[in-house]
Write a protein that holds these residues in place. Sequence first.
Motif, PDB file in Angstrom:
ATOM      1  N   ALA A  87      19.928  10.043   6.414  1.00 41.69           N
ATOM      2  CA  ALA A  87      19.184   9.659   7.615  1.00 41.69           C
ATOM      3  C   ALA A  87      17.805   9.114   7.245  1.00 41.69           C
ATOM      4  CB  ALA A  87      19.054  10.860   8.550  1.00 41.69           C
ATOM      5  N   SER A  88      17.130   9.754   6.307  1.00 43.80           N
ATOM      6  CA  SER A  88      15.786   9.311   5.906  1.00 43.80           C
ATOM      7  C   SER A  88      15.805   7.903   5.348  1.00 43.80           C
ATOM      8  CB  SER A  88      15.194  10.264   4.856  1.00 43.80           C
ATOM      9  OG  SER A  88      15.048  11.553   5.387  1.00 43.80           O
ATOM     10  N   SER A  89      16.688   7.648   4.387  1.00 40.39           N
ATOM     11  CA  SER A  89      16.703   6.316   3.779  1.00 40.39           C
ATOM     12  C   SER A  89      17.146   5.258   4.790  1.00 40.39           C
ATOM     13  CB  SER A  89      17.559   6.288   2.512  1.00 40.39           C
ATOM     14  OG  SER A  89      18.866   6.700   2.770  1.00 40.39           O
ATOM     15  N   ARG A  90      18.095   5.595   5.668  1.00 39.58           N
ATOM     16  CA  ARG A  90      18.567   4.634   6.681  1.00 39.58           C
ATOM     17  C   ARG A  90      17.454   4.289   7.681  1.00 39.58           C
ATOM     18  NH1 ARG A  90      23.236   6.973   9.715  1.00 39.58           N
ATOM     19  NH2 ARG A  90      24.372   6.411   7.845  1.00 39.58           N
ATOM     20  N   ILE A  91      16.797   5.295   8.219  1.00 41.58           N
ATOM     21  CA  ILE A  91      15.771   5.055   9.244  1.00 41.58           C
ATOM     22  C   ILE A  91      14.554   4.360   8.642  1.00 41.58           C
ATOM     23  CG2 ILE A  91      14.167   6.183  10.849  1.00 41.58           C
ATOM     24  CD1 ILE A  91      17.144   6.053  11.803  1.00 41.58           C
ATOM     25  N   ILE A  92      14.164   4.738   7.434  1.00 35.94           N
ATOM     26  CA  ILE A  92      13.025   4.069   6.791  1.00 35.94           C
ATOM     27  C   ILE A  92      13.355   2.598   6.547  1.00 35.94           C
ATOM     28  CG2 ILE A  92      11.667   3.956   4.655  1.00 35.94           C
ATOM     29  CD1 ILE A  92      11.763   7.115   4.742  1.00 35.94           C
TER      30      ILE A  92
ATOM     31  N   LEU B 224      10.946  10.219  -1.717  1.00 38.20           N
ATOM     32  CA  LEU B 224      11.475   8.884  -1.456  1.00 38.20           C
ATOM     33  C   LEU B 224      10.376   7.915  -1.880  1.00 38.20           C
ATOM     34  CD1 LEU B 224      12.965   9.308   2.128  1.00 38.20           C
ATOM     35  CD2 LEU B 224      14.155   9.454  -0.037  1.00 38.20           C
ATOM     36  N   GLU B 225      10.691   7.047  -2.829  1.00 34.06           N
ATOM     37  CA  GLU B 225       9.687   6.121  -3.337  1.00 34.06           C
ATOM     38  C   GLU B 225      10.027   4.693  -2.952  1.00 34.06           C
ATOM     39  OE1 GLU B 225       8.757   6.669  -7.458  1.00 34.06           O
ATOM     40  OE2 GLU B 225       8.775   8.849  -7.267  1.00 34.06           O
ATOM     41  N   TYR B 226       8.975   3.919  -2.680  1.00 33.95           N
ATOM     42  CA  TYR B 226       9.151   2.509  -2.357  1.00 33.95           C
ATOM     43  C   TYR B 226       7.908   1.744  -2.823  1.00 33.95           C
ATOM     44  CZ  TYR B 226       5.931   2.973   1.603  1.00 33.95           C
ATOM     45  OH  TYR B 226       4.814   3.185   2.366  1.00 33.95           O
ATOM     46  N   ASP B 227       8.010   0.448  -2.886  1.00 32.30           N
ATOM     47  CA  ASP B 227       6.884  -0.432  -3.242  1.00 32.30           C
ATOM     48  C   ASP B 227       6.064   0.074  -4.429  1.00 32.30           C
ATOM     49  OD1 ASP B 227       7.697  -2.009  -1.169  1.00 32.30           O
ATOM     50  OD2 ASP B 227       5.945  -1.651   0.095  1.00 32.30           O
ATOM     51  N   ASN B 228       6.726   0.368  -5.533  1.00 39.77           N
ATOM     52  CA  ASN B 228       6.004   0.769  -6.760  1.00 39.77           C
ATOM     53  C   ASN B 228       5.045   1.935  -6.558  1.00 39.77           C
ATOM     54  OD1 ASN B 228       7.269  -1.193  -8.310  1.00 39.77           O
ATOM     55  ND2 ASN B 228       5.751  -2.736  -7.726  1.00 39.77           N
ATOM     56  N   ASN B 229       5.586   3.106  -6.395  1.00 34.50           N
ATOM     57  CA  ASN B 229       4.794   4.343  -6.392  1.00 34.50           C
ATOM     58  C   ASN B 229       4.335   4.866  -5.045  1.00 34.50           C
ATOM     59  OD1 ASN B 229       4.798   5.708  -8.718  1.00 34.50           O
ATOM     60  ND2 ASN B 229       2.916   4.835  -9.531  1.00 34.50           N
ATOM     61  N   LYS B 230       4.678   4.241  -3.950  1.00 32.46           N
ATOM     62  CA  LYS B 230       4.366   4.850  -2.658  1.00 32.46           C
ATOM     63  C   LYS B 230       5.452   5.885  -2.400  1.00 32.46           C
ATOM     64  CE  LYS B 230       1.786   1.016  -0.849  1.00 32.46           C
ATOM     65  NZ  LYS B 230       1.806  -0.162  -0.009  1.00 32.46           N
ATOM     66  N   LYS B 231       5.017   7.079  -1.993  1.00 34.12           N
ATOM     67  CA  LYS B 231       5.971   8.183  -1.913  1.00 34.12           C
ATOM     68  C   LYS B 231       5.882   8.906  -0.570  1.00 34.12           C
ATOM     69  CE  LYS B 231       5.163  11.705  -4.590  1.00 34.12           C
ATOM     70  NZ  LYS B 231       5.075  12.650  -5.692  1.00 34.12           N
ATOM     71  N   ILE B 232       7.067   9.201  -0.050  1.00 32.24           N
ATOM     72  CA  ILE B 232       7.223  10.050   1.130  1.00 32.24           C
ATOM     73  C   ILE B 232       7.994  11.273   0.639  1.00 32.24           C
ATOM     74  CG2 ILE B 232       8.276  10.259   3.416  1.00 32.24           C
ATOM     75  CD1 ILE B 232       8.245   7.108   3.453  1.00 32.24           C
ATOM     76  N   GLU B 233       7.501  12.460   0.978  1.00 37.82           N
ATOM     77  CA  GLU B 233       8.214  13.687   0.587  1.00 37.82           C
ATOM     78  C   GLU B 233       8.979  14.236   1.784  1.00 37.82           C
ATOM     79  OE1 GLU B 233       5.533  16.655  -0.837  1.00 37.82           O
ATOM     80  OE2 GLU B 233       5.356  15.730  -2.802  1.00 37.82           O
ATOM     81  N   ILE B 234      10.277  14.423   1.595  1.00 36.81           N
ATOM     82  CA  ILE B 234      11.095  15.089   2.606  1.00 36.81           C
ATOM     83  C   ILE B 234      11.278  16.541   2.117  1.00 36.81           C
ATOM     84  CG2 ILE B 234      13.268  15.077   3.887  1.00 36.81           C
ATOM     85  CD1 ILE B 234      11.666  12.466   4.235  1.00 36.81           C
TER      86      ILE B 234
END
Length: 155
Positions: free
Chosen positions: A14-19, A138-148
């Motif tokens: 769900a996290s990866s899909r919604i993001i 969850l990492e995106y754009d070279n080092n931006k991180k969201i923690e679930i």
Amino acid sequence: MTVNVEYINPFLMASSRIIKEMCFVEAKIGKPYIKEPIFLDNTIIIIIGFTGKIKGQVLIAFEHDVACDIASKMIMMPVTEMDDFAKSAISELGNMILGNAATIFSTQGISMDITPPTVGTGSMAFTHAQATNICIPLEYDNNKKIEINIAIKGV
């Protein structure tokens, strides 16, 4: 206490899909690890509880600059400060993630209700009785991180 991966995967899906759908980014799921739910000053956290066949809560944590970036992507305008509008946007992101996870669980015969999201900012520490906090970055754009952070009670 071990947590069955079958209870973690719906949150990750769900996290990866919604993001991806709401923020237009491909988030790479990192390696899960056990983490004490302690957060520093520059952190913004969306807190959503869930009840039903499984019970617990999810803490979605962002550093301030990542929260601004996510809010910017969601509302398609630059966000430099987490004002009420930006907090509302990331709060809704959390709501959509948990709602989507609840839908995935329902297809597996597991009913779940979610609480309205609460947004917290600043230094915070949580205690989960009878639950282990599993953190999945969850990492995106070279080092931006969201923690679930997922804490499920009694499974």
